[in-house]
Scaffold this active site. Sequence first.
Site, mmCIF file in Angstrom:
data_model
loop_
_atom_site.group_PDB
_atom_site.id
_atom_site.type_symbol
_atom_site.label_atom_id
_atom_site.label_comp_id
_atom_site.label_asym_id
_atom_site.label_seq_id
_atom_site.Cartn_x
_atom_site.Cartn_y
_atom_site.Cartn_z
ATOM 1 N N CYS A 114 0.816 -1.225 0.000
ATOM 2 C CA CYS A 114 0.000 0.000 0.000
ATOM 3 C C CYS A 114 0.849 1.275 0.000
ATOM 4 O O CYS A 114 0.362 2.342 -0.366
ATOM 5 C CB CYS A 114 -0.953 0.001 1.183
ATOM 6 S SG CYS A 114 -2.101 -1.372 1.138
ATOM 7 N N HIS A 250 -3.467 7.409 1.797
ATOM 8 C CA HIS A 250 -3.846 6.064 1.340
ATOM 9 C C HIS A 250 -5.254 5.796 1.845
ATOM 10 O O HIS A 250 -5.587 6.106 2.996
ATOM 11 C CB HIS A 250 -2.857 5.042 1.902
ATOM 12 C CG HIS A 250 -3.291 3.625 1.689
ATOM 13 N ND1 HIS A 250 -3.714 3.168 0.460
ATOM 14 C CD2 HIS A 250 -3.390 2.571 2.540
ATOM 15 C CE1 HIS A 250 -4.042 1.892 0.568
ATOM 16 N NE2 HIS A 250 -3.861 1.509 1.819
ATOM 17 N N ASN A 280 -10.136 -0.141 -0.616
ATOM 18 C CA ASN A 280 -8.682 -0.065 -0.508
ATOM 19 C C ASN A 280 -8.073 -0.659 -1.785
ATOM 20 O O ASN A 280 -8.147 -1.868 -1.990
ATOM 21 C CB ASN A 280 -8.233 -0.825 0.735
ATOM 22 C CG ASN A 280 -6.729 -0.755 0.963
ATOM 23 O OD1 ASN A 280 -5.974 -0.374 0.078
ATOM 24 N ND2 ASN A 280 -6.304 -1.150 2.148
#
Length: 323
Positions: A114, A250, A280
């Site tokens: 990520c 993020h 996500n």
Amino acid sequence: MMRRAVVKGVGHYLPERVVPNAEFEATLDTTDEWIKARSGIERRHFAADDQHTSDLATEAAKAALAMAGMQGSDIDAIILATSTSDLTFPSAATMVQHNIGNSTGYAFDVQAVCAGFVYALANANALIASGQADRVMVIGAETFSRIMDWTDRSTCVLFGDGAGAVILEAEDGTGANTDRGILSTDLNSDGRYKDLLYVDGGVSTQNTGMLRMEGKEVFRHAVEKLAKTAETALEKVGLGADDVTWVVPHQANIRIIQSTAKKLGVGMERVIVTVQDHGNTSAASIPLALSVGVQNGQIKQGDLVVTEAIGGGLAWGSVVIRW
Ligand code: UT7
């Protein structure tokens, strides 16, 4: 004088299929309410069976080129952040390179889960600052739907597929924090935490594997580490929270986004939020949010943009950009 990596274009792509939370209620012991309340996610996009990460990345790359008014052949280097590359090798970046008609530059993937886009941006900045490239395309692209355990309600409702791309070009700046371009970076990782978020397979272990996450623990580290890395990156160039126009975090969980903004001392009206629509998307989440923010007229030239991310590794970091 100082060489700066200045943003010239940004673009994104989301696969056609939109999956609302309610769709999981048919197969899992979960509810739209739980997913929304605990993560902020309302829907996500999933790639079609015949769509791979490089396909998503190529569409985002083309959109960024169009905005920059450039051709694929104008790019010196392509860095693609992904943990879900099409093949073990070659890199998805070389596939994008071919798809956009570039045969003179160089292309490679970066894998920091990520935090991948932040890592890729920092590396692109280093290539430009050191004179190894004048124009770098940085892409975050993922098909996390391919590594979900569809029987694990604590993970499979959280992730989505998508891609975003940014084109950076070298420009001469003064060296002051009023310059356009990437102003500072802060990268960190700590492999002691490798078991908190991982895929339980890979080339060397002979199976593709599925994503496993200790959600609560990752959450705790995220809240502790994200504000700190953003503050560190800002401090490196003599800036603070009051100078920030936009935080582009993020997009993993709205509660992490909110508590990080609070710790930083930045109000939510100065945070770009897309987690409700994208879920996500790992390395794709920040370039997706940047592109949506520009498209919506939120992020404008001259704005101070702070990106921050954390994920498997653990790996985390922040990049400060004068847009
Ligand atoms: O992108 C990389 C970084 N990743 C992240 O930042 C993710 C970080 N973690 C998170 O976002 C959150 O921890 C989650 C969204 C994963 C989970 O939220 P939470 O508030 O930490 O919930 P929890 O894991 O403590 O679970 C609470 C309860 C549990 O039941 P019990 O043990 O209290 O009876 C879970 O089994 O919720 C249950 N649960 C669910 N219930 C309905 C877990 N998943 C679901 C679900 N639907 N989908």
